[in-house]
Scaffold this motif. Structure first.
Motif, short mmCIF file in Angstrom:
data_model
loop_
_atom_site.label_atom_id
_atom_site.label_comp_id
_atom_site.label_asym_id
_atom_site.label_seq_id
_atom_site.Cartn_x
_atom_site.Cartn_y
_atom_site.Cartn_z
N GLU A 610 0.84 -1.20 0.00
CA GLU A 610 0.00 0.00 0.00
C GLU A 610 0.87 1.26 0.00
O GLU A 610 0.58 2.23 -0.70
CB GLU A 610 -0.91 -0.01 1.24
CG GLU A 610 -1.84 1.18 1.34
CD GLU A 610 -2.88 1.21 0.23
OE1 GLU A 610 -3.32 2.33 -0.12
OE2 GLU A 610 -3.24 0.14 -0.28
N LEU A 611 1.93 1.24 0.77
CA LEU A 611 2.86 2.36 0.79
C LEU A 611 3.49 2.59 -0.58
O LEU A 611 3.60 3.72 -1.06
CB LEU A 611 3.96 2.10 1.81
CG LEU A 611 3.68 2.53 3.25
CD1 LEU A 611 4.77 1.99 4.16
CD2 LEU A 611 3.63 4.04 3.34
N LEU A 612 3.96 1.51 -1.19
CA LEU A 612 4.59 1.63 -2.50
C LEU A 612 3.60 2.16 -3.53
O LEU A 612 3.98 2.89 -4.45
CB LEU A 612 5.14 0.27 -2.94
CG LEU A 612 6.34 -0.25 -2.13
CD1 LEU A 612 6.66 -1.69 -2.52
CD2 LEU A 612 7.56 0.64 -2.35
N GLU A 620 8.82 6.36 -9.37
CA GLU A 620 8.93 6.12 -10.81
C GLU A 620 9.58 7.30 -11.51
O GLU A 620 10.35 7.12 -12.47
CB GLU A 620 7.53 5.88 -11.38
CG GLU A 620 7.54 5.21 -12.74
CD GLU A 620 6.19 4.62 -13.07
OE1 GLU A 620 6.15 3.61 -13.78
OE2 GLU A 620 5.18 5.18 -12.62
N GLN A 621 9.33 8.50 -11.03
CA GLN A 621 9.91 9.69 -11.63
C GLN A 621 11.42 9.74 -11.40
O GLN A 621 12.16 10.30 -12.21
CB GLN A 621 9.25 10.93 -11.03
CG GLN A 621 9.66 12.24 -11.69
CD GLN A 621 8.97 13.43 -11.04
OE1 GLN A 621 8.35 13.30 -9.99
NE2 GLN A 621 9.07 14.59 -11.68
N LEU A 626 14.35 0.92 -10.19
CA LEU A 626 14.25 0.49 -8.80
C LEU A 626 12.84 -0.01 -8.50
O LEU A 626 12.67 -1.04 -7.83
CB LEU A 626 14.61 1.64 -7.86
CG LEU A 626 14.42 1.39 -6.36
CD1 LEU A 626 15.29 0.24 -5.89
CD2 LEU A 626 14.71 2.65 -5.55
N LEU A 627 11.84 0.70 -8.97
CA LEU A 627 10.46 0.29 -8.72
C LEU A 627 10.18 -1.07 -9.34
O LEU A 627 9.50 -1.91 -8.72
CB LEU A 627 9.51 1.35 -9.29
CG LEU A 627 8.03 1.19 -8.92
CD1 LEU A 627 7.84 1.27 -7.41
CD2 LEU A 627 7.20 2.26 -9.62
N PRO A 678 17.23 1.90 -0.79
CA PRO A 678 17.49 3.23 -1.36
C PRO A 678 16.29 4.18 -1.29
O PRO A 678 16.46 5.39 -1.47
CB PRO A 678 17.85 2.94 -2.83
CG PRO A 678 18.21 1.50 -2.88
CD PRO A 678 17.37 0.84 -1.83
N ILE A 679 15.07 3.67 -1.06
CA ILE A 679 13.88 4.53 -1.15
C ILE A 679 13.89 5.67 -0.14
O ILE A 679 13.58 6.81 -0.50
CB ILE A 679 12.60 3.68 -1.05
CG1 ILE A 679 12.47 2.78 -2.29
CG2 ILE A 679 11.36 4.55 -0.89
CD1 ILE A 679 11.26 1.89 -2.31
#
Length: 689
Positions: A610-612, A620-621, A626-627, A678-679
């Motif tokens: 849900e967080l993602l 994504e930007q 990574l996503l 890394p997020i």
């Protein structure tokens, strides 16, 4: 500072005493042999060894400074392990050699005298050089583990000065020291310290991606111990034990300590040496008796007598300079850049840099601790940053310079950000930068997530009321099923735990650490009800616990909308939820009898997903690859957890998983944590002017 100084003091004292004894023995042997004229050759070798040790330390420092963060961790971890190997070898060597050190060195000096002046220089250089290299390496790793150089430097200096005094006293016959006992006692302490350095090195290798298990924690005491307290700081400074350690760290520490200490102590018992009095140190033997005339140094003409000494001292420094220059690569002499909250001073000293990788020395000339960023002033893209730069301090910032406009942004604590004048760089390649995130960028995702949590809490209250009704009605079979449903709903709201504050401990706390364990009056919430439902307690025993749980959930539903929710929690919790899952659920640590840890892990995964989802546009930007990696990892973990859900609706307890499945589950979760790591940095809020 003093807790960080002790390990360096001990290594400086011990290594300094070893080197000093060797030099004293060399000098005394020459004096007693009427060879005073050859003393300059000894001092030449000693100076060359010191130059080599200092050069080695410089190479380590400057090489590490020019590496990326991950590479620095791997580099530091590797050298820490090597330092432990050197110290271990030194401890065992000195245990064997302390009693015979004098005679061995006398034999080497006698042989060197017979072979010419050059061999005497080489003999003293090799004898002292080994101690110097060991000292440089161990002090470098100690300073790195301490996170600052002042304490270790002071400790080492005090130890070396004290060692010099002891050696002088032995040489002049004003002191008598039982060297065997001295080196035995310091050896035992050094083995303990080396175990901590090994543990720290293994952690660095994990954070550098060389070794696995960076998020597989053996224990995490940060919730109950203050890592900044004096006792925690003392233990960490001296023994390198922290409040949070991985399994690899613990195994490395305990394994090294058990094996090496056992061998060291056993060797003492087997050898059973007689105490070595100070008289065994040749430095104290007849040091004042040598009165013969000095001899010429070798057969070389007088005008060339200092050619070899000068070369031996200069060559290590030249080689160190060459290594540092090579490690710099394309880095230009970027110089020192000023950090300040004054517009005119921020970025002062920043001239147009050359393209490529460069290291800037950032000096905080202001009065406040500051953050500093190297940015594109038009887009606010970040190419390098330092946080927590204290007033009056200087730290290196390494960045890759590409084409475009660059400026420095200085952000003092509690003050407004200021941006320096920009410079334009031409001829460089495109360089990937971090697109900054503001509070406004996170406002939308935060509102979405708060709505999700509010809806989840309303549903949670209904589910706990149903559980309460089951207990009141004596239907404990229904209560077990409804307990799981309610607990999974709560577990899917993981990102809000930081905001639930004390209510989280009441609703989902564990019995660990409570004086009376599961019988303690403060053991409440889901796990208290779970314990009673799966340990044969009746409805009468469970009613107070169920009532308290429902009341606490109702309290949370009422208070949550008015509580502050830090937007930085969102990216941080993408990693922390599954970190807790790996530490508590996949170990079975929170199981109070239901055997549903894997169901809870699945709910934690749902909360992370849900967080993602709400953060997806921002991620994504900035890093679409990574996503994609994270989404693939989430699917792998979800599939493994789903396989533990049996056809009859029950769940396989963690303890009943076969070794291969459990290893696969832990490995997949650990890799996913690496992918998620890394997020938080990617979505860190950075102040703009």
């Amino acid at each position: 500072m003093w807790d960080d100084a002790f390990p360096s003091f001990l290594i400086g004292l011990r290594e300094g005493l070893e080197a000093g004894l060797i030099v004293s023995i060399l000098v005394a042997t020459l004096v007693r042999s009427d060879q005073k004229g050859r003393l300059p050759q000894v001092w030449t070798g000693v100076l060359a060894a010191i130059a080599l040790a200092l050069s080695f330390g410089a190479v380590l420092t400057f090489t590490a400074a020019n590496l990326s963060g991950t590479a620095q961790e791997a580099f530091g971890g590797t050298l820490s392990v090597i330092a432990v190997a050197f110290v271990t070898g030194m401890v065992f060597w000195m245990r064997r050699s302390a009693r015979h050190l004098s005679s061995e060195i006398r034999e080497k000096v006698t042989a060197a005298l017979a072979m010419g002046s050059g061999m005497l220089v080489v003999t003293s250089f090799l004898a002292v050089g080994r101690e110097g290299l060991e000292t440089s390496l161990f002090l470098w790793t100690t300073a790195r583990s301490a996170g600052e150089a002042t304490g270790p430097a002071i400790g080492a200096a005090v130890g070396l000065v004290l060692a010099s005094g002891l050696c002088w006293g032995l040489y002049r016959r004003v002191l008598r020291i039982n060297l065997t006992k001295f080196f035995t006692a310091t050896g035992i302490v050094l083995v303990v310290i080396a175990a901590g350095v090994l543990s720290y090195g293994l952690r660095d290798l994990q954070e550098g991606g060389v070794l696995p298990g960076a998020h597989t924690y053996a224990f995490d005491l940060s919730g109950s111990l203050d890592a900044g307290s004096w006792y925690a700081t003392l233990v960490q400074g001296v023994f390198n034990l922290t409040v949070t350690m991985t399994w690899l760290q613990v195994v490395g520490y305990v394994g090294y300590l058990a094996v090496v200490m056992t061998l060291f102590v056993r060797g003492l018992r087997v050898a059973a040496p007689k105490p070595a009095p100070a008289a065994e140190v040749a430095a104290a033997e007849g040091a004042e008796e040598g009165t013969a005339a000095e001899e010429a140094v070798g057969a070389a003409p007088r005008r060339n007598r200092w050619l070899l000494p000068a070369a031996l001292v200069a060559v290590p420094a030249v080689l160190a300079t060459a290594v540092i220059a090579v490690s710099d690569g394309k880095r230009a002499a970027a110089g020192t850049v000023t950090v300040s909250d004054a517009q005119a001073d921020c970025g002062k000293g920043f001239n147009t840099p050359q393209p490529g990788r460069q290291t800037f020395q950032m000096h905080n000339a202001g009065s406040k601790t500051s953050e500093v960023y190297l940015v594109n002033p038009a887009t606010n893209a970040v190419y390098g940053e330092i946080e927590g730069l204290a007033p009056g301090t200087t730290r290196p910032l390494t960045a890759t310079i590409g084409s475009g406009d660059l400026a420095w942004r200085c952000v003092p604590t509690g003050g407004d950000a200021v941006t320096s004048a920009s410079v334009h760089v031409s001829g460089g390649q495109a360089v990937k930068a971090v697109l900054p995130v503001s509070e406004d960028d996170l406002k939308g995702p935060l509102d979405q997530y708060k709505a999700y949590v509010n809806g989840g809490l309303a549903e949670l209250l209904t589910l706990t009321q149903k559980l309460q009704a089951d207990v009141h009605g004596g239907d404990l079979a229904a209560a077990r099923a409804d307990w799981l449903t309610a607990h999974l709903k709560y577990s899917s709201l993981g990102a809000a735990y930081g905001t639930f504050a004390d209510l989280d401990k009441k609703i989902n706390g564990r019995a660990d650490g409570l004086p009376d364990g599961v019988a303690d009056k403060d053991f409440t919430g889901f796990h208290r009800v779970e314990y009673g439902l799966w340990h044969g307690q009746g409805a009468a025993d469970l009613t107070p616990a169920a009532d308290q749980l429902t009341a606490d959930v109702a309290d949370l539903v009422q208070k949550f909308p008015g509580q502050d929710f830090d937007p930085t929690d969102l990216p941080l919790r993408t990693h922390e939820i599954l970190e807790n899952t790996l530490q508590f659920e996949l170990t079975g640590d929170t199981d109070e009898g239901s055997g549903t840890n894997l169901a809870t892990a699945q709910a934690n995964t749902a909360g992370t997903r849900e967080l993602l989802t709400v953060l997806q546009p921002l991620i994504e930007q900035r890093s679409p690859e990574l996503l994609a990696t994270v989404n693939a990892g989430m699917k792998r973990l979800g599939d493994l957890l789903a396989a533990a859900h049996r056809a009859d609706g029950s769940w396989t307890p963690v303890q009943q998983l076969d070794a291969r499945t459990r290893m696969q589950l832990n490995g997949t979760t650990g890799q996913l944590l690496e992918d998620l790591a890394p997020i938080p940095d990617l979505l860190e809020i950075r102040k703009s002017a």
